[in-house]
Enzyme design. Structure first.
Site, PDB file in Angstrom:
ATOM      1  CD  GLU A 100      38.854  28.105 -66.149  1.00  0.00           C
ATOM      2  OE1 GLU A 100      37.807  27.744 -65.593  1.00  0.00           O
ATOM      3  OE2 GLU A 100      39.938  27.516 -66.000  1.00  0.00           O
ATOM      4  CD  GLU A 117      43.545  28.062 -64.194  1.00  0.00           C
ATOM      5  OE1 GLU A 117      42.919  26.991 -64.017  1.00  0.00           O
ATOM      6  OE2 GLU A 117      43.084  29.167 -63.903  1.00  0.00           O
TER       7      GLU A 117
HETATM    8  O1  IFM Z   1      40.624  25.893 -59.451  1.00  0.00           O
HETATM    9  C1  IFM Z   1      40.207  26.071 -60.774  1.00  0.00           C
HETATM   10  C2  IFM Z   1      40.532  27.472 -61.246  1.00  0.00           C
HETATM   11  O2  IFM Z   1      39.949  28.433 -60.426  1.00  0.00           O
HETATM   12  C3  IFM Z   1      40.037  27.681 -62.652  1.00  0.00           C
HETATM   13  N1  IFM Z   1      40.472  26.628 -63.529  1.00  0.00           N
HETATM   14  C4  IFM Z   1      40.303  25.272 -63.096  1.00  0.00           C
HETATM   15  C5  IFM Z   1      40.869  25.087 -61.714  1.00  0.00           C
HETATM   16  C6  IFM Z   1      40.695  23.632 -61.245  1.00  0.00           C
HETATM   17  O3  IFM Z   1      39.350  23.308 -61.186  1.00  0.00           O
END
Ligand code: IFM
Length: 454
Positions: free
Chosen positions: A184, A361
């Site tokens: 990210e 994710e």
């Molecule tokens: O917890 C975070 C993760 O570290 C990165 N992506 C989003 C998740 C939820 O906010």
């Protein structure tokens, strides 16, 4: 998402599952896994571990009373137990990140063998359990020593990242096939342009050099892994939030926001350029592209694109996010709107020459209740189910999807929001660290079995 009824107390049973369990039409070899990140789960930051300081220690020291990653889920000490749990959950793959300051306490130079050993043992345990490791090099825990030299605002950090990835490739490249550089970049840089994440510099002007330095880091990191072994599979994970216009007059604002916050990374890695619509702003903000930079970024190639997806946003013509009437939201206030995932992937497919995609994710923060030893987190289960449906539709429309990782395997430290925001398939007691599989973990296990004949 339709309203779903919560179950009463009692043992999980697939027969009475409130959310359908079915095989999805995904391509052969599609993997189902779950993800975590080092700082959010490991703990083990004391001197005896040899780990150096990360940017999170000073960040939390300035905010006394915050939850911190000092112990987190104590995964550093409980790793074999956790891998056994992941096996029990039927995971085919596990996405984790390596802590840069654990491996290189000063960010460059000396290597902490104890740190590297931890990841070697983790990978060995995973493989012994039949779980494929997916490694991410950087999930937000920069060594503080590098931050003191400017952190990600310093172009040199990108080069240091390449050196660190080379160390990882040499240590783990014989046993890990799937590599990710950054997690990210859009959020990494928000730690500089706002206060919400470490290092919390809150300086909006830093945006454009940060974009470029992060993209260079991806380039150096990917090249280092490929130089070790060109057969390894290397990608990068971006978080993507579709920006939808509230009406016709908001179209331009929505497009610009998408380009500035998200396409800026996709264009750099997939087209070797920054979007024209934001280039002027980037140049006015101190963007310096040296000869060879864009070639490094695009030339490092993406064997896969990792997409982290949670929500969509709706904006007005001024580019302000507006509330969606009757939206169903999670504990963190994010709208659950799986249909937007399909349309986003399909339009990306039209715009880019997309490599294979993994959803690295996806998950929901829900205010879970432990009742008689059980957590009936039907909303989380339904959230995952709806997103798998959305992905199935994207596949039917030609998107080359290869896997899905639920966020997160364990309830963990949701950064500055602490332990109250729970995304896990597994509940972690904050006092005892006892792990309890939630109904969503059982549902996920049974869904994987339904899709793999397991
Ligand atoms: O917890 C975070 C993760 O570290 C990165 N992506 C989003 C998740 C939820 O906010």
């Amino acid at each position: 998402m339709n309203k779903v009824k919560s179950r009463g107390s009692g043992r999980w049973s697939a027969e009475t599952s409130p959310v359908p369990l079915r095989p999805y039409k995904f391509p052969k070899g599609f993997v189902f896994g779950a993800a975590t990140s080092a700082y959010q789960i490991e703990g083990g930051i004391d001197a005896s571990t040899g780990r150096g300081r990360s940017i999170w220690e000073p960040y939390f020291e300035k905010r006394p009373g915050s939850d911190t990653g000092e112990i987190a889920c104590d995964h550093y000490n409980r790793m074999p137990e956790d891998v056994r749990l992941f096996k029990k959950m039927g995971l085919q793959a596990y996405r984790f990140s390596v802590s840069w300051p654990r491996v290189m306490p000063e960010g460059a130079g000396a290597v902490n063998d104890k740190g590297l050993d931890f990841y070697k043992r983790l990978v060995d345990e995973l493989q012994a359990a039949g779980i494929t490791p997916y490694l991410t090099g950087y999930h937000w825990d920069l060594p503080q020593a590098l931050e003191e030299l400017g952190g990600w605002t310093n172009r040199d950090t990108a080069k240091r990242f390449g050196d660190y990835m080379e160390i990882l490739a040499r240590a783990l490249g014989d046993r890990v096939q799937h590599w990710g550089t950054l997690n990210e970049p859009a959020v990494i840089l928000s730690g500089y342009t706002s206060e919400g994440l470490a290092p919390g510099r809150n300086d909006a002007k830093l945006w454009s050099p940060l974009v470029h330095n992060l993209m260079l880091a991806h380039g150096y990191g990917a090249c280092a892994v490929r130089a070790f072994n060109p057969e390894l599979i290397v990608g990068c994970t971006v978080n993507l939030v579709p920006i939808e216009p509230a009406n016709k007059s908001a179209r331009h604002a929505a497009r610009r926001m998408w380009q500035r916050d998200y396409a800026v990374f996709l264009d750099a890695m997939l087209k070797g350029e920054y979007p024209k619509i934001v280039l002027k702003e980037m140049e006015a903000n101190g963007l310096k592209i040296l000869p060879g930079d864009m070639e490094l970024i695009v030339g490092s190639g993406l064997d896969y694109l990792g997409v982290n997806w949670y929500l969509r946003l709706v904006v007005n013509r001024l580019g302000r996010v507006i509330p969606v009437p009757a939206a169903e939201i999670t504990q963190v206030g994010w709208e659950m709107h799986a249909e937007s995932l399909t349309s986003m992937l399909v339009s990306m497919q039209e715009e880019y020459d997309l490599p294979p995609v993994y959803i690295t994710e996806n998950g929901a923060a829900i205010d879970d209740k432990l009742v008689g030893g059980w957590i009936h987190d039907v909303v989380r289960m339904k959230y995952i189910h709806d997103h798998l449906n959305a992905l199935e539709s994207a596949v039917a429309r030609g998107v080359d999807l290869r896997g899905y990782f639920a966020w997160s395997a364990l309830d963990n430290l949701e950064w500055a929001s602490g332990f109250k925001m729970t995304f896990g398939l597994v509940h972690v007691d904050r006092m005892t660290r006892k792990r309890t599989m939630k109904d969503s973990a059982y549902w996920y296990r049974d869904m994987i079995a339904a899709n793999t004949g397991g």
